[in-house]
Design a protein around this motif. Structure first.
Motif, mmCIF file in Angstrom:
data_model
loop_
_atom_site.group_PDB
_atom_site.id
_atom_site.type_symbol
_atom_site.label_atom_id
_atom_site.label_comp_id
_atom_site.label_asym_id
_atom_site.label_seq_id
_atom_site.Cartn_x
_atom_site.Cartn_y
_atom_site.Cartn_z
ATOM 1 N N GLU A 267 36.743 46.480 32.636
ATOM 2 C CA GLU A 267 37.884 46.291 33.545
ATOM 3 C C GLU A 267 37.461 46.522 34.990
ATOM 4 N N ALA A 268 36.651 47.552 35.222
ATOM 5 C CA ALA A 268 36.173 47.817 36.575
ATOM 6 C C ALA A 268 35.296 46.679 37.090
ATOM 7 N N SER A 269 34.521 46.086 36.195
ATOM 8 C CA SER A 269 33.664 44.960 36.594
ATOM 9 C C SER A 269 34.496 43.753 37.003
ATOM 10 N N LEU A 270 35.546 43.465 36.239
ATOM 11 C CA LEU A 270 36.413 42.341 36.602
ATOM 12 C C LEU A 270 37.099 42.584 37.940
ATOM 13 N N SER A 271 37.580 43.807 38.151
ATOM 14 C CA SER A 271 38.221 44.122 39.427
ATOM 15 C C SER A 271 37.213 44.068 40.573
ATOM 16 N N PHE A 272 35.988 44.487 40.311
ATOM 17 C CA PHE A 272 34.937 44.432 41.330
ATOM 18 C C PHE A 272 34.665 42.992 41.749
ATOM 19 N N LEU A 273 34.742 42.073 40.770
ATOM 20 C CA LEU A 273 34.492 40.661 41.059
ATOM 21 C C LEU A 273 35.725 39.943 41.591
ATOM 22 N N GLY A 274 36.853 40.649 41.681
ATOM 23 C CA GLY A 274 38.052 40.056 42.256
ATOM 24 C C GLY A 274 38.946 39.336 41.283
ATOM 25 N N VAL A 275 38.710 39.467 39.975
ATOM 26 C CA VAL A 275 39.542 38.781 38.980
ATOM 27 C C VAL A 275 40.225 39.777 38.043
ATOM 28 N N GLY A 276 40.288 41.039 38.470
ATOM 29 C CA GLY A 276 40.942 42.047 37.649
ATOM 30 C C GLY A 276 42.382 42.242 38.075
ATOM 31 N N VAL A 277 42.795 43.489 38.145
ATOM 32 C CA VAL A 277 44.162 43.818 38.540
ATOM 33 C C VAL A 277 44.381 43.436 39.993
ATOM 34 N N LEU A 278 45.534 42.842 40.262
ATOM 35 C CA LEU A 278 45.819 42.344 41.598
ATOM 36 C C LEU A 278 46.200 43.474 42.544
ATOM 37 N N PRO A 279 45.783 43.369 43.814
ATOM 38 C CA PRO A 279 46.266 44.315 44.814
ATOM 39 C C PRO A 279 47.760 44.056 45.080
ATOM 40 N N PRO A 280 48.519 45.057 45.481
ATOM 41 C CA PRO A 280 48.091 46.389 45.909
ATOM 42 C C PRO A 280 47.973 47.410 44.776
ATOM 43 N N THR A 281 48.043 46.974 43.500
ATOM 44 C CA THR A 281 47.885 47.919 42.392
ATOM 45 C C THR A 281 46.495 48.540 42.467
ATOM 46 N N PRO A 282 46.401 49.868 42.492
ATOM 47 C CA PRO A 282 45.082 50.510 42.648
ATOM 48 C C PRO A 282 44.159 50.223 41.472
ATOM 49 N N SER A 283 42.888 50.065 41.757
ATOM 50 C CA SER A 283 41.877 49.835 40.729
ATOM 51 C C SER A 283 40.554 50.399 41.217
ATOM 52 N N TRP A 284 39.888 51.149 40.348
ATOM 53 C CA TRP A 284 38.611 51.752 40.723
ATOM 54 C C TRP A 284 37.557 50.686 41.020
ATOM 55 N N GLY A 285 37.570 49.613 40.251
ATOM 56 C CA GLY A 285 36.593 48.556 40.486
ATOM 57 C C GLY A 285 36.779 47.894 41.840
ATOM 58 N N ARG A 286 38.024 47.672 42.250
ATOM 59 C CA ARG A 286 38.256 47.063 43.559
ATOM 60 C C ARG A 286 37.924 48.026 44.692
ATOM 61 N N LEU A 287 38.118 49.323 44.465
ATOM 62 C CA LEU A 287 37.696 50.295 45.481
ATOM 63 C C LEU A 287 36.192 50.232 45.700
ATOM 64 N N LEU A 288 35.448 50.053 44.609
ATOM 65 C CA LEU A 288 33.996 49.883 44.750
ATOM 66 C C LEU A 288 33.659 48.595 45.487
ATOM 67 N N SER A 289 34.392 47.537 45.175
ATOM 68 C CA SER A 289 34.142 46.263 45.847
ATOM 69 C C SER A 289 34.423 46.363 47.340
ATOM 70 N N ASP A 290 35.506 47.045 47.698
ATOM 71 C CA ASP A 290 35.828 47.208 49.122
ATOM 72 C C ASP A 290 34.800 48.072 49.846
ATOM 73 N N ALA A 291 34.137 48.968 49.102
ATOM 74 C CA ALA A 291 33.181 49.881 49.738
ATOM 75 C C ALA A 291 31.832 49.244 50.006
ATOM 76 N N VAL A 292 31.596 48.042 49.475
ATOM 77 C CA VAL A 292 30.280 47.416 49.630
ATOM 78 C C VAL A 292 29.939 47.207 51.101
ATOM 79 N N ASN A 293 30.940 46.831 51.885
ATOM 80 C CA ASN A 293 30.676 46.528 53.300
ATOM 81 C C ASN A 293 30.587 47.771 54.176
ATOM 82 N N TYR A 294 30.851 48.950 53.589
ATOM 83 C CA TYR A 294 30.928 50.153 54.417
ATOM 84 C C TYR A 294 30.036 51.290 53.935
ATOM 85 N N TYR A 295 29.351 51.108 52.797
ATOM 86 C CA TYR A 295 28.600 52.239 52.257
ATOM 87 C C TYR A 295 27.422 52.631 53.143
ATOM 88 N N THR A 296 26.910 51.699 53.965
ATOM 89 C CA THR A 296 25.818 52.052 54.864
ATOM 90 C C THR A 296 26.310 52.936 56.019
#
Length: 333
Positions: A267-296
Motif C-alpha cells: 500500500e505504501a508503494s502504491l501511494s509513493f507512486l501516486g496511485v494509492g490513497v488520494l490526498p488529502p487522506t494521509p498516507s505514509w507512502g505519499r509522505l515519503l514521496s513528498d519528501a523526495v524533493n526535500y530530503y537533501t
C-alpha cells in the motif's frame, strides 16, 4: 561362634510405586492437569520476549489508529490545517534550516513542506489507512485462499488442476504494473480508491495462502480422522470445515501475521507512486514521496514516515516469527 542371618539386597524392603509417589502427610495432593495444544502454544509464546514485544507494539499502533482523533486533539492539529507561518517560501516551502523540519513543542514531528500541515497528525491518521488496507486485504485473501486451497486439496483431480493453474496464472502477473494500470482508471474518490487497493492486494495475495492450505490438505485428507468421518456418513462440507479446517488454523494464523506487513509495504508503494490513497487522506507512502524533493535539505521529512513503516512492519514480522515457533511442535524454542 554364631553369626546372625545374612540379608541380601533382594530381601530389603523396596517401596512400592504407590508409596514412592504418595504425597507426604499434611500436604494436599496436586491433581495432574492436561494441557491443550492452544495452552501449550500460549505457554511457549509467553516465553518469547521478542514476539511479545512485537505484539505490544502492534497493540499500541492499533490503539493509536483507533483513537487518532482523540490523540490528535490533545497533541496535534487538524490534519488539513495549513501553517504557512511555519515555512519559508524563499527556501522552497520548508522551515528554517536547523529546526529539524519545524519540530517544536507545538509540532512534535514538524510540519510538511509547502503546506505546513502537522506531521504528527499525518502520521497517526496514516496509521489508520495502512492498517485498514492491510488488514482488510489480508482477511479477503485468507478467505479466498482457504476456501479454494482446501477445496483443491480435498477433491483433487480436475478441481485441483483448475485451481492450481489459476494460482500459477495470477502469480505470473506483474502485479505492480497491473495495479498501477487498474487503479489509474477507477473513479477518483477516496472510497473507490481504497476499495480497489484492497481488492488488488487481496487478489494477488490469496494464491500464497492457497498453496499452503492445499499442501496441508493433501496430507490431512488421508488421515484416520477423515476416514472415520467418511465411515459415519459425513459429507464433503462437514469434512472440509469441521474436520480439516480446525487442523489448518496454525498455518493460517502464521501466514496472516506474516502477510500483513507485506500488504502494508505494498500500500505504501502504491501511494509513493501516486496511485494509492488520494490526498488529502494521509498516507505514509505519499509522505515519503513528498519528501523526495526535500530530503537533501532536511532528512527528517523522509525519516519520520520511513521509521513509522519500519516499526510497524518489524513488529508484525517479529510477532509472526514467534507465533510460528509457538505453534510448531518441532521447534526447540
Amino acid at each position: 561362634m554364631t553369626m546372625g542371618p545374612v540379608t541380601s539386597k533382594s530381601d530389603e524392603q523396596v517401596p512400592s510405586v504407590e508409596e514412592a509417589t504418595s504425597t507426604p502427610p499434611g500436604v494436599p495432593a496436586k491433581a495432574i492437569e492436561g494441557r491443550s495444544l492452544g495452552q501449550i502454544a500460549w505457554t511457549r509464546l509467553k516465553r518469547d520476549k521478542v514476539a511479545l514485544t512485537g505484539a505490544s507494539v502492534i497493540v499500541f499502533l492499533v490503539l493509536v489508529a483507533i483513537f487518532a482523533p482523540l490523540i490528535n486533539k490533545v497533541w496535534g492539529h487538524p490534519i488539513n490545517e495549513f501553517h504557512q507561518d511555519k515555512i519559508n517560501p524563499s527556501l522552497g516551502g520548508i522551515p528554517e534550516p536547523g529546526t529539524w523540519g519545524g519540530i517544536s513543542k507545538d509540532f512534535l514531528l514538524g510540519v510538511q513542506p509547502v503546506t505546513g500541515r502537522d506531521m504528527f497528525s499525518q502520521i497517526i491518521y496514516g496509521a489508520r489507512v495502512s492498517l485498514l488496507v492491510a488488514l482488510s486485504a489480508t482477511v479477503v485473501a485468507v478467505i479466498l485462499g482457504v476456501v479454494l486451497g482446501i477445496t483443491a486439496g480435498y477433491f483433487g483431480g480436475f478441481v485441483d488442476s483448475a485451481v492450481s493453474r489459476l494460482m500459477d496464472l495470477i502469480l505470473a502477473f506483474p502485479y505492480l504494473l497491473f495495479s498501477i494500470a487498474l487503479i489509474s482508471v477507477v473513479p477518483v474518490t477516496t472510497a473507490w480508491r481504497i476499495g480497489v487497493v484492497v481488492g488488488v492486494i487481496s487478489f494477488f495475495s490469496w494464491p500464497y495462502i492457497g498453496r499452503i492450505v492445499r499442501g496441508q490438505t493433501l496430507s490431512l485428507r488421508e488421515r484416520e480422522f477423515v476416514e472415520a468421518a467418511r465411515s459415519v456418513g459425513a459429507g464433503p462440507t462437514r469434512i472440509l470445515f469441521r474436520e480439516l479446517l480446525p487442523n489448518l488454523v496454525a498455518p493460517i494464523l502464521v501466514y496472516s501475521t506474516l502477510v500483513i506487513p507485506t500488504n502494508i509495504v505494498f500500500e505504501a508503494s502504491l501511494s509513493f507512486l501516486g496511485v494509492g490513497v488520494l490526498p488529502p487522506t494521509p498516507s505514509w507512502g505519499r509522505l515519503l514521496s513528498d519528501a523526495v524533493n526535500y530530503y537533501t535539505y532536511d532528512p527528517v521529512y523522509m525519516f519520520v514516515p520511513g521509521l513509522a513503516i519500519f516499526i510497524m512492519v518489524l513488529a508484525f514480522n517479529l510477532f509472526g516469527d514467534g507465533l510460528r515457533d509457538a505453534l510448531d511442535p518441532k521447534a526447540n524454542r
